[in-house]
Motif scaffolding. Structure first.
Motif, PDB file in Angstrom:
ATOM      1  N   GLU A  40       8.895   4.010  -5.491  1.00  0.00           N
ATOM      2  CA  GLU A  40       9.364   2.620  -5.468  1.00  0.00           C
ATOM      3  C   GLU A  40       8.202   1.651  -5.272  1.00  0.00           C
ATOM      4  OE1 GLU A  40      12.823   1.549  -3.247  1.00  0.00           O
ATOM      5  OE2 GLU A  40      13.523   3.616  -3.146  1.00  0.00           O
ATOM      6  N   ILE A  41       7.252   2.050  -4.432  1.00  0.00           N
ATOM      7  CA  ILE A  41       6.077   1.200  -4.208  1.00  0.00           C
ATOM      8  C   ILE A  41       5.288   1.045  -5.498  1.00  0.00           C
ATOM      9  CG2 ILE A  41       3.838   1.109  -3.043  1.00  0.00           C
ATOM     10  CD1 ILE A  41       5.250   2.388  -0.597  1.00  0.00           C
ATOM     11  N   GLU A  42       5.181   2.136  -6.232  1.00  0.00           N
ATOM     12  CA  GLU A  42       4.464   2.085  -7.504  1.00  0.00           C
ATOM     13  C   GLU A  42       5.160   1.135  -8.478  1.00  0.00           C
ATOM     14  OE1 GLU A  42       2.854   5.093 -11.041  1.00  0.00           O
ATOM     15  OE2 GLU A  42       4.088   5.868  -9.406  1.00  0.00           O
ATOM     16  N   ALA A  43       6.515   1.245  -8.535  1.00  0.00           N
ATOM     17  CA  ALA A  43       7.272   0.338  -9.414  1.00  0.00           C
ATOM     18  C   ALA A  43       7.129  -1.107  -8.947  1.00  0.00           C
ATOM     19  CB  ALA A  43       8.744   0.748  -9.423  1.00  0.00           C
ATOM     20  N   GLU A  74       0.846  -1.198   0.000  1.00  0.00           N
ATOM     21  CA  GLU A  74       0.000   0.000   0.000  1.00  0.00           C
ATOM     22  C   GLU A  74       0.877   1.242   0.000  1.00  0.00           C
ATOM     23  OE1 GLU A  74      -3.251   0.288  -0.320  1.00  0.00           O
ATOM     24  OE2 GLU A  74      -3.336  -1.906  -0.552  1.00  0.00           O
ATOM     25  N   PRO A  75       0.543   2.224  -0.836  1.00  0.00           N
ATOM     26  CA  PRO A  75       1.339   3.467  -0.848  1.00  0.00           C
ATOM     27  C   PRO A  75       1.158   4.237   0.455  1.00  0.00           C
ATOM     28  CG  PRO A  75      -0.580   3.669  -2.277  1.00  0.00           C
ATOM     29  CD  PRO A  75      -0.533   2.243  -1.836  1.00  0.00           C
ATOM     30  N   LYS A  83       4.261   1.810  11.244  1.00  0.00           N
ATOM     31  CA  LYS A  83       3.803   0.843  10.247  1.00  0.00           C
ATOM     32  C   LYS A  83       4.933   0.401   9.331  1.00  0.00           C
ATOM     33  CE  LYS A  83       0.364   0.161   6.611  1.00  0.00           C
ATOM     34  NZ  LYS A  83      -0.780   0.744   5.873  1.00  0.00           N
ATOM     35  N   GLN A  84       5.732   1.361   8.890  1.00  0.00           N
ATOM     36  CA  GLN A  84       6.815   1.022   7.955  1.00  0.00           C
ATOM     37  C   GLN A  84       7.917   0.214   8.638  1.00  0.00           C
ATOM     38  OE1 GLN A  84       6.708   1.556   4.621  1.00  0.00           O
ATOM     39  NE2 GLN A  84       4.629   2.288   5.053  1.00  0.00           N
ATOM     40  N   LYS A  85       8.079   0.418   9.936  1.00  0.00           N
ATOM     41  CA  LYS A  85       9.115  -0.331  10.660  1.00  0.00           C
ATOM     42  C   LYS A  85       8.823  -1.828  10.686  1.00  0.00           C
ATOM     43  CE  LYS A  85      11.157   3.042  13.843  1.00  0.00           C
ATOM     44  NZ  LYS A  85      11.278   3.460  15.271  1.00  0.00           N
ATOM     45  N   ILE A  86       7.553  -2.194  10.715  1.00  0.00           N
ATOM     46  CA  ILE A  86       7.219  -3.623  10.825  1.00  0.00           C
ATOM     47  C   ILE A  86       7.073  -4.281   9.447  1.00  0.00           C
ATOM     48  CG2 ILE A  86       6.090  -3.293  13.047  1.00  0.00           C
ATOM     49  CD1 ILE A  86       3.401  -3.404  11.613  1.00  0.00           C
ATOM     50  N   LEU A  87       7.148  -3.497   8.373  1.00  0.00           N
ATOM     51  CA  LEU A  87       7.070  -4.065   7.028  1.00  0.00           C
ATOM     52  C   LEU A  87       8.444  -4.581   6.598  1.00  0.00           C
ATOM     53  CD1 LEU A  87       4.793  -1.529   5.077  1.00  0.00           C
ATOM     54  CD2 LEU A  87       4.190  -3.806   5.902  1.00  0.00           C
ATOM     55  N   SER A  88       8.492  -5.865   6.169  1.00  0.00           N
ATOM     56  CA  SER A  88       9.780  -6.433   5.739  1.00  0.00           C
ATOM     57  C   SER A  88      10.218  -5.892   4.385  1.00  0.00           C
ATOM     58  CB  SER A  88       9.681  -7.966   5.670  1.00  0.00           C
ATOM     59  OG  SER A  88       8.678  -8.352   4.735  1.00  0.00           O
ATOM     60  N   ASN A  89       9.264  -5.439   3.612  1.00  0.00           N
ATOM     61  CA  ASN A  89       9.598  -4.960   2.270  1.00  0.00           C
ATOM     62  C   ASN A  89       9.343  -3.469   2.108  1.00  0.00           C
ATOM     63  OD1 ASN A  89       6.860  -5.172   2.517  1.00  0.00           O
ATOM     64  ND2 ASN A  89       6.497  -6.040   0.474  1.00  0.00           N
ATOM     65  N   THR A  90       9.487  -2.718   3.210  1.00  0.00           N
ATOM     66  CA  THR A  90       9.251  -1.275   3.148  1.00  0.00           C
ATOM     67  C   THR A  90      10.196  -0.599   2.168  1.00  0.00           C
ATOM     68  OG1 THR A  90       9.140   0.767   4.443  1.00  0.00           O
ATOM     69  CG2 THR A  90      10.827  -0.820   5.059  1.00  0.00           C
ATOM     70  N   LYS A  91       9.713   0.396   1.518  1.00  0.00           N
ATOM     71  CA  LYS A  91      10.535   1.162   0.582  1.00  0.00           C
ATOM     72  C   LYS A  91      10.972   2.494   1.194  1.00  0.00           C
ATOM     73  CE  LYS A  91       9.748  -2.049  -2.397  1.00  0.00           C
ATOM     74  NZ  LYS A  91      10.799  -3.028  -2.720  1.00  0.00           N
ATOM     75  N   ASN A 107       4.616  -2.401  -7.211  1.00  0.00           N
ATOM     76  CA  ASN A 107       3.257  -2.862  -7.490  1.00  0.00           C
ATOM     77  C   ASN A 107       3.057  -3.125  -8.976  1.00  0.00           C
ATOM     78  OD1 ASN A 107       2.574  -2.786  -4.798  1.00  0.00           O
ATOM     79  ND2 ASN A 107       1.679  -0.743  -4.888  1.00  0.00           N
ATOM     80  N   LYS A 108       3.776  -2.361  -9.794  1.00  0.00           N
ATOM     81  CA  LYS A 108       3.711  -2.615 -11.230  1.00  0.00           C
ATOM     82  C   LYS A 108       4.297  -3.994 -11.540  1.00  0.00           C
ATOM     83  CE  LYS A 108       5.111  -0.683 -15.678  1.00  0.00           C
ATOM     84  NZ  LYS A 108       5.897   0.368 -16.363  1.00  0.00           N
ATOM     85  N   ILE A 109       5.387  -4.322 -10.841  1.00  0.00           N
ATOM     86  CA  ILE A 109       5.989  -5.651 -11.000  1.00  0.00           C
ATOM     87  C   ILE A 109       5.009  -6.733 -10.552  1.00  0.00           C
ATOM     88  CG2 ILE A 109       7.797  -7.176 -10.106  1.00  0.00           C
ATOM     89  CD1 ILE A 109       9.653  -4.749 -10.025  1.00  0.00           C
ATOM     90  N   VAL A 110       4.342  -6.468  -9.418  1.00  0.00           N
ATOM     91  CA  VAL A 110       3.372  -7.437  -8.909  1.00  0.00           C
ATOM     92  C   VAL A 110       2.259  -7.658  -9.925  1.00  0.00           C
ATOM     93  CG1 VAL A 110       1.656  -7.892  -7.111  1.00  0.00           C
ATOM     94  CG2 VAL A 110       3.889  -6.923  -6.509  1.00  0.00           C
ATOM     95  N   GLU A 111       1.762  -6.578 -10.484  1.00  0.00           N
ATOM     96  CA  GLU A 111       0.669  -6.661 -11.439  1.00  0.00           C
ATOM     97  C   GLU A 111       1.104  -7.361 -12.731  1.00  0.00           C
ATOM     98  OE1 GLU A 111      -0.569  -2.657 -11.919  1.00  0.00           O
ATOM     99  OE2 GLU A 111      -1.285  -2.430  -9.846  1.00  0.00           O
ATOM    100  N   ASN A 112       2.378  -7.184 -13.113  1.00  0.00           N
ATOM    101  CA  ASN A 112       2.879  -7.774 -14.359  1.00  0.00           C
ATOM    102  C   ASN A 112       4.086  -8.667 -14.063  1.00  0.00           C
ATOM    103  OD1 ASN A 112       1.238  -6.011 -16.357  1.00  0.00           O
ATOM    104  ND2 ASN A 112       2.230  -4.539 -15.002  1.00  0.00           N
TER     105      ASN A 112
END
Length: 733
Positions: free
Chosen positions: A378-381, A202-203, A313-321, A383-388
């Motif tokens: 970076e999140i947008e990029a 999520e952005p 929130k960002q501290k607990i995310l393993s893939n935070t950007k 998520n773009k990878i996730v989508e494609n």
């Protein structure tokens, strides 16, 4: 020619087997009966038999020739039918016809030699290409795959073998049109795409700081807020700068009592002047700073709460950007600045006449916004990878191959250049070799067609009959059979002689037939074919006179092979007869070796056959010397074999001297056991023949090879012939 023969896992040949390497034009193989000679000839005759699955045979330059095998099975295959296939040789031919065929045959030989040279050169070039490919393959594996496998192994799936990786690298260097990316970008993408399948992120919500900055920039904070100046009490208030003090005291005025001196000094007029001094403009300014301060406090607290929530929130995310460390630092500074500004605002409310300057939080807000915007990009990029995902994964793999091919471009270009050069050379040589092969085929067909008109089986009949008469076989001859294209054996009275021939006669006539077959062919097309002869014990059942006849005939063939005359190119002769071996392998009184000849000995010990190669040196000097050589050999482990060899030596030596009886030898020993051993060694002498009883004797259980060797030596010592023993055993006295 046959270049090598491997015999293993058949008969007396164990899993190690024996290998005839460096076979030459002439090859003599000596071995006693049962040593495995016939196994060799049978294998060469029929390599397709499944029992020979572990055996193999190689040809020089991979050019197989016709193979003719003579052994006991040859006689059964040919003579057992009651008639023999006709052998075609040059018959009714003029001298001109023969010269034409010979000339064309020489030309055919020249073409074949040129073709062999072309093929040899071709094989050299192919070998160079193979070595180049292997070297590039191994180097590529180390310098490209191993170098990049840590980060990009996932991109190499399907090509994790050296050969397939090399081929893929070459292919990508020629076809990959992807945009070249940096190694850092590829590593970063690989970490995302090649790890666990990425999930959507999520952005980060954007926060507006405009109102806060607007409040901070309001000019009210620098304004000195005081009462109206044209009131009587204004001068005193402003002179002693007690605006804020008086304004605060107004709230404490009750009736006419002064909140300052607690005297009834407050008049209506004074109240009126205070109200005029602190007019509506003053009150509006006071109200403004209070409302702005309240709004500022609420806005900043709300923003700080949101920023704290983002941080947690960002501290607990393993893939935070988000750059958490930078964000936390900026937030900490912002909170500090906000606290200071709140203090300034409180002071302004308490003392409106004081000018204050708030700390601008704009820079910190900009820092935070920049971090959030960067993270969201970076999140947008991501998520773009996730989508494609599949598309992005494929694009990344292509980009990785593009990078490594560019990184290794110099080596790839050099390899392709060398390979192209070799392939062009190979292509030219293959064309030349193909042309030579076609030229050979056409000329071979022409020679066969010429030979068809002048070949016949009659010359073979005439030659065999001539040889039979020459060597004393006068009571039968070869004649044409009633069936066209076959022979049969006929006696002088016209009766068919097959069933009445002796073993020796059958053996001899079959061998003569084999020699004619070697010079001609069963069909007209085979007359001029080049061939290899395998001859296994051709003198079995023949008397000593015929032995020399057979050796003479074979020596003629050997001379032709050495001079490269005729179509017989190689001979492999196997025999158990020492005298025949010595006779047929004799060169002349002066020449001891020949670079076209090789010698071998097959030995069978403990039921296992072994092979010894003597190169160009003939190991068979005489049967007597051979017995001593066998005795000295470390390969003999059987006491039965040892005893028989010793018996033969004693018989030959002492019977030749003619003055020792068996009792003379036995009585030289004192112990009963030694006498018994000696008796078993010399018992052959009295028997005087090579009957089946030669090898029948009682062997004591406690006798050892050492006992036989000791008694055998003592026989020579006790008869004063120790010198002869030492000489034959190679012992220096």
């Amino acid at each position: 020619m046959i270049s090598s023969i491997l015999i293993k896992n058949i008969g007396s040949y164990d899993e190690n087997g024996v290998c005839f390497e460096k076979l030459r034009e002439i090859n003599f193989v000596y071995g006693s009966n049962g040593s495995g000679k016939t196994t060799i000839s049978n294998f060469i005759y029929d390599k397709t038999d499944t029992k020979y699955n572990d055996c193999s045979m190689n040809w020089t330059n991979d050019q197989p020739l016709d193979v003719l095998v003579y052994n006991k099975n040859f006689r059964e295959r040919n003579f057992g039918k009651g008639k023999l296939n006709g052998v075609f040789t040059l018959g009714e031919a003029t001298a001109e016809d023969i010269r034409t065929i010979e000339s064309k045959t020489d030309e055919l030989k020249r073409i074949k030699e040129e073709g062999i040279k072309k093929k040899e050169t071709l094989e050299v070039q192919k070998k160079k290409k193979e070595e180049l490919e292997n070297q590039f393959r191994d180097t590529t594996w180390q310098k490209v795959y191993k170098k990049n496998e840590t980060y990009f192994k996932e991109a190499f799936k399907g090509f994790l073998q050296k050969e397939s990786f090399k081929n893929k690298l070459i292919q990508e260097s020629e076809s990959n049109t992807e945009k070249l990316e940096t190694l850092e970008n590829l590593k970063e993408k690989a970490e995302t795409i090649f790890g666990e399948r990425p999930q959507r992120i999520e952005p980060i919500n954007l926060i507006s700081f405009d109102k806060v900055l607007k409040i901070e920039e309001n000019k009210i904070w620098g304004k000195i807020i005081v009462g109206k100046a044209d009131v009587d009490i204004a001068k005193l208030i402003q002179k002693i700068n007690i605006n804020d003090w008086v304004n605060q005291g107004r709230d404490y005025i009750e009736d006419d009592i002064c909140p300052f001196c607690q005297q009834q000094t407050i008049t209506e007029e004074f109240k009126k002047q205070l109200e005029i001094f602190f007019d509506e403009s003053y009150l509006n300014d006071i109200e403004l700073i209070k409302s702005l301060k309240e709004e500022y406090s609420n806005l900043t607290q709300n923003i700080i709460n949101q920023l704290n929530a983002i941080e947690e929130k960002q501290k607990i995310l393993s893939n935070t950007k988000l750059d958490i460390d930078q964000f936390s630092a900026f937030l900490k500074t912002l909170i500090s600045q906000n606290s200071t500004n709140i203090q300034y605002l409180n002071n302004k409310i308490k003392e409106p006449s004081r000018s204050v300057e708030l700390i601008s939080t704009k820079e910190q807000f900009n820092f935070i916004v920049e971090l959030i915007n960067g993270a969201n990009a970076e999140i947008e990029a991501h998520n773009k990878i996730v989508e494609n995902y599949e598309s992005e994964r494929n694009n990344l793999i292509k980009a990785i191959w593009k990078f490594i091919t560019e990184d290794y471009k110099t080596e790839i270009t050099s390899f392709k250049s060398k390979k192209d050069g070799l392939e062009k050379g190979i292509s030219n040589l293959e064309s030349q070799f193909k042309a030579k092969r076609e030229e050979y085929r056409k000329l071979d067909v022409e020679i066969k067609n010429l030979s068809k008109n002048i070949t016949s089986i009659q010359p073979t009949i005439d030659e065999i009959n001539r040889l039979l008469k020459s060597y004393g076989f006068l009571n039968f001859e070869i004649v044409r059979a009633q069936e066209d294209g076959f022979y049969q054996i006929q006696r002088e009275d016209g009766t068919i002689a097959e069933s009445t021939l002796s073993e020796g006669e059958i053996t001899f006539i079959t061998f003569l037939y084999f020699l004619q077959l070697a010079k001609g062919g069963i069909s007209q097309d085979e007359v001029n074919n080049e061939r290899v002869l395998i001859v296994d014990d051709p003198i079995s059942s023949l008397d000593s006179n015929v032995l020399f006849v057979v050796s003479t005939l074979l020596k003629d063939i050997i001379k032709s092979i050495k001079k490269d005359i005729g179509n017989i190119k190689q001979l492999i002769l196997l025999t158990h007869n020492v005298y025949f071996h010595k006779e047929v392998s004799f060169i002349d009184g002066r020449t001891k070796t020949c670079n076209k000849t090789n010698y071998w000995i097959l030995r069978k010990n403990d039921k296992i056959t072994s092979l010894q190669n003597f190169e160009m040196e003939n190991p068979i000097q005489s049967s007597y010397e051979l017995l001593w050589q066998e005795l000295k050999s470390n390969d003999i482990k059987s006491s039965l074999t040892i005893q028989n060899i010793m018996r033969r030596i004693i018989e030959n030596y002492f019977k030749l001297l003619g003055k020792y009886g068996d009792d003379d030898l036995i009585l030289n020993f004192d112990s009963k056991e030694d006498k018994q051993i000696c008796r078993s060694l010399i018992s052959w002498i009295n028997d005087g023949s090579h009957s089946i009883n030669d090898d029948l004797f009682v062997e004591l259980q406690d006798r050892t090879i050492e006992s036989y060797q000791r008694v055998f030596k003592d026989i020579f010592i006790k008869t004063n012939h120790e010198g002869h023993y030492n000489m034959m055993m190679g012992i220096n006295e």
